[in-house]
Scaffold this active site. Structure first.
Site, PDB file in Angstrom:
ATOM      1  N   ASN A 109       8.864  -1.597  -0.862  1.00  0.00           N
ATOM      2  CA  ASN A 109       8.740  -0.278  -1.141  1.00  0.00           C
ATOM      3  C   ASN A 109       9.915   0.253   0.448  1.00  0.00           C
ATOM      4  O   ASN A 109      10.491   0.892   0.646  1.00  0.00           O
ATOM      5  CB  ASN A 109       7.226   0.913  -1.079  1.00  0.00           C
TER       6      ASN A 109
ATOM      7  N   HIS B  13       8.741 -12.246   1.369  1.00  0.00           N
ATOM      8  CA  HIS B  13       8.885 -10.740   1.245  1.00  0.00           C
ATOM      9  C   HIS B  13       7.963 -11.017  -0.300  1.00  0.00           C
ATOM     10  O   HIS B  13       8.166 -11.453  -0.573  1.00  0.00           O
ATOM     11  CB  HIS B  13      10.739 -10.198   0.841  1.00  0.00           C
TER      12      HIS B  13
ATOM     13  N   SER C 205      -1.494  -4.524   0.051  1.00  0.00           N
ATOM     14  CA  SER C 205      -3.023  -4.177  -0.256  1.00  0.00           C
ATOM     15  C   SER C 205      -4.181  -4.116   0.031  1.00  0.00           C
ATOM     16  O   SER C 205      -3.937  -5.572   1.600  1.00  0.00           O
ATOM     17  CB  SER C 205      -3.061  -4.352  -2.062  1.00  0.00           C
TER      18      SER C 205
ATOM     19  N   GLU D 151      -1.689  -4.150   8.152  1.00  0.00           N
ATOM     20  CA  GLU D 151      -1.092  -2.493   7.924  1.00  0.00           C
ATOM     21  C   GLU D 151      -1.525  -2.158   6.011  1.00  0.00           C
ATOM     22  O   GLU D 151      -0.733  -2.781   5.205  1.00  0.00           O
ATOM     23  CB  GLU D 151       0.094  -1.988   8.342  1.00  0.00           C
TER      24      GLU D 151
ATOM     25  N   CYS E 188       3.010   4.142   1.819  1.00  0.00           N
ATOM     26  CA  CYS E 188       1.555   3.821   2.481  1.00  0.00           C
ATOM     27  C   CYS E 188       1.320   5.353   3.539  1.00  0.00           C
ATOM     28  O   CYS E 188      -0.291   5.754   3.018  1.00  0.00           O
ATOM     29  CB  CYS E 188       1.024   3.131   3.596  1.00  0.00           C
TER      30      CYS E 188
END
Length: 472
Positions: free
Chosen positions: A148, A172, A224, A245, A279
């Protein structure tokens, strides 16, 4: 192992590594996965480089990082267009991300040496002539990063890790391979020696063997909750340090003393930033009953007015979702809520035509029985709640498994103090939109992750804090 994607939370449905334009659904370019021998070669080069790179000076590392920031500034148009093509963010948003990445790089180039300076202790009290804590690099660090923010997410790992004297491996997300390869290339052109930073074009199923490789010292993941659990489980088994994170279901609280017009305006940006795929985007809007109607009227009207379209068009405010499956997940959560009695105030249906577009949407009358009440929704959909008091607003805000960020709006000093003290989140913003800054630590509590990125806390995550005691 699930494909990480900063809370977009789709599973990898294909091992293909490819750029697929989300505005059209057209495959732009595909890439071959690395084979076992190629992965071994890249890990070996990173490990061997770490042995010598740890002895470079802060001045050398800073010079190379600053050169990389200069290259980003010079190549902003090319890089922004690449990111827009890969994941659908508006071109203006992509340009801003490049600038933010260059700023983050320069921040660590300037401050790393002071962040990692030896910390003296009271030598006499521990019976020593000299006593202090030293920060030293861990070695090879694997980063598993999302799509994102294709550049910023990777940079906020790469800059501190490299300045601390580590070497980095980047796995990535599989839908942003060009962004991944660009970062490796720009750091190489900036002067970093071969092996300092290496992109691994691999699928999620190949992550575990890399994590278990004894030459890899630590890992960091943004993605996730299932992906974070998987990485943490492997690293726990191998006794390796992790920074995670994970998801967020950030509350946005509005209380009667707030500037309602300003709060409603910022609320729109807070929800639809990055096409709703962040997020730390505000997702649950909890509004005191005394100002609920006034806020809702402004908020819904503004959401309805937003322009959805081609992310390369300067007039577009909301582009497509990054993946077809991501849009399907948004549809499922909205449909589940509607079937259970939720009210759609605007939007609520995917747009027809090519690409993975979904309109800005506001839903209310949400109950705990609905999936949207507990699950993170990764798209431009806002959940609107009415709270009868400050106590109820705080209770609603904390009624989630996540604890990444929170935004609250009030001009009352007592309310502000309670919100800061009682909101369960890694960061609380009062009268402002939750955001990430190089100067401030970033991370969550509960199921939003462990450890911190950014600021001094972020660079120290990739260090061995070594106690030094010297006798007479």
């Amino acid at each position: 192992m699930e494909e990480p994607r900063d809370s977009a939370r789709t599973k990898e449905v294909s091992p293909v590594i490819a750029t697929v334009d989300p505005a059209t659904g057209r495959t732009v370019k595909t890439f071959e996965e690395l084979g076992a021998a190629e992965i071994e070669d890249k890990i070996a080069r990173s490990y061997e480089r770490a042995k010598s790179y740890r002895h470079t000076t802060f001045a050398e590392r800073a010079r190379w990082l600053n050169a990389a920031a200069d290259l980003l500034d010079a190549e902003v148009d090319e890089v922004a267009a690449m990111m827009t093509t890969e994941m659908g963010k508006t071109l203006a948003s992509a340009r801003a991300e490049v600038a933010k990445s260059a700023n983050g790089i320069r921040f660590y180039a300037e401050h790393a040496e002071s962040f990692l300076a030896d910390e003296p202790a009271d030598a006499a009290k521990v019976g020593a002539e000299l006593a202090y804590a030293a920060y030293q690099p861990l070695g090879v660090v694997l980063a598993v990063m999302p799509w994102n923010y294709p550049l910023w997410q990777a940079v906020r790992f790469a800059a501190p890790a490299l300045m601390a004297g580590n070497t980095g491996l980047l796995k990535h997300a599989s839908n942003v391979p060009q962004s991944a390869l660009y970062l490796e290339d720009v750091l190489r052109r900036a002067g970093f020696p071969d092996g300092c930073f290496t992109t691994l074009l691999i699928s999620s199923k190949q992550v575990e063997p890399v994590l278990r490789d004894p030459r890899v010292a630590a890992a960091t993941l943004t993605g996730s909750e299932p992906a974070g659990r998987a990485v943490a489980a492997v690293c726990g088994d191998e006794v390796k340090h992790t920074v995670l994170e994970l998801g967020g279901s950030d509350p946005f609280l509005v209380l009667p003393s707030a500037d309602i017009g300003r709060a409603a305006e910022v609320a729109v940006t807070a929800r639809v930033q990055n096409n709703g795929q962040s997020c730390i985007a505000a997702k649950r809007f909890i509004v005191h009953t005394d100002v609920y109607d006034a806020f809702a009227e402004r908020f819904v009207a503004r959401m309805r007015e937003l322009t959805v379209g081609d992310p390369f068009d300067a007039g577009t405010q909301v582009g497509p979702l990054a993946t077809e499956q991501g849009r399907a997940e948004v549809e499922e959560l909205v449909a589940d809520a509607v079937a259970a009695g939720a009210t759609v105030l605007c939007g609520g249906k995917p747009l027809s035509g090519p690409g993975w577009f979904y309109p800005p949407t506001v839903i209310t009358d949400i109950t705990p029985a609905m999936r949207i009440h507990q699950e993170e929704l990764f798209g431009p959909v806002a959940s609107l709640y009415r709270a009868g008091s400050l106590d109820e607003a705080i209770e609603l805000a904390n009624a989630t498994a996540f604890g990444l960020g929170a935004s609250a709006w009030t001009s009352d000093a007592g309310e502000r103090a309670r919100l800061i003290a009682e909101l369960e989140a890694g960061q609380v913003f009062i009268n402002g939109m939750t955001a990430s800054y190089p100067e401030l630590p970033f991370g969550g509590v509960k199921r939003s992750g462990t450890g911190r990125e950014l600021a001094a806390h972020g660079i120290r995550e990739f260090c061995n804090v070594k106690t030094v005691w010297v006798g007479a």
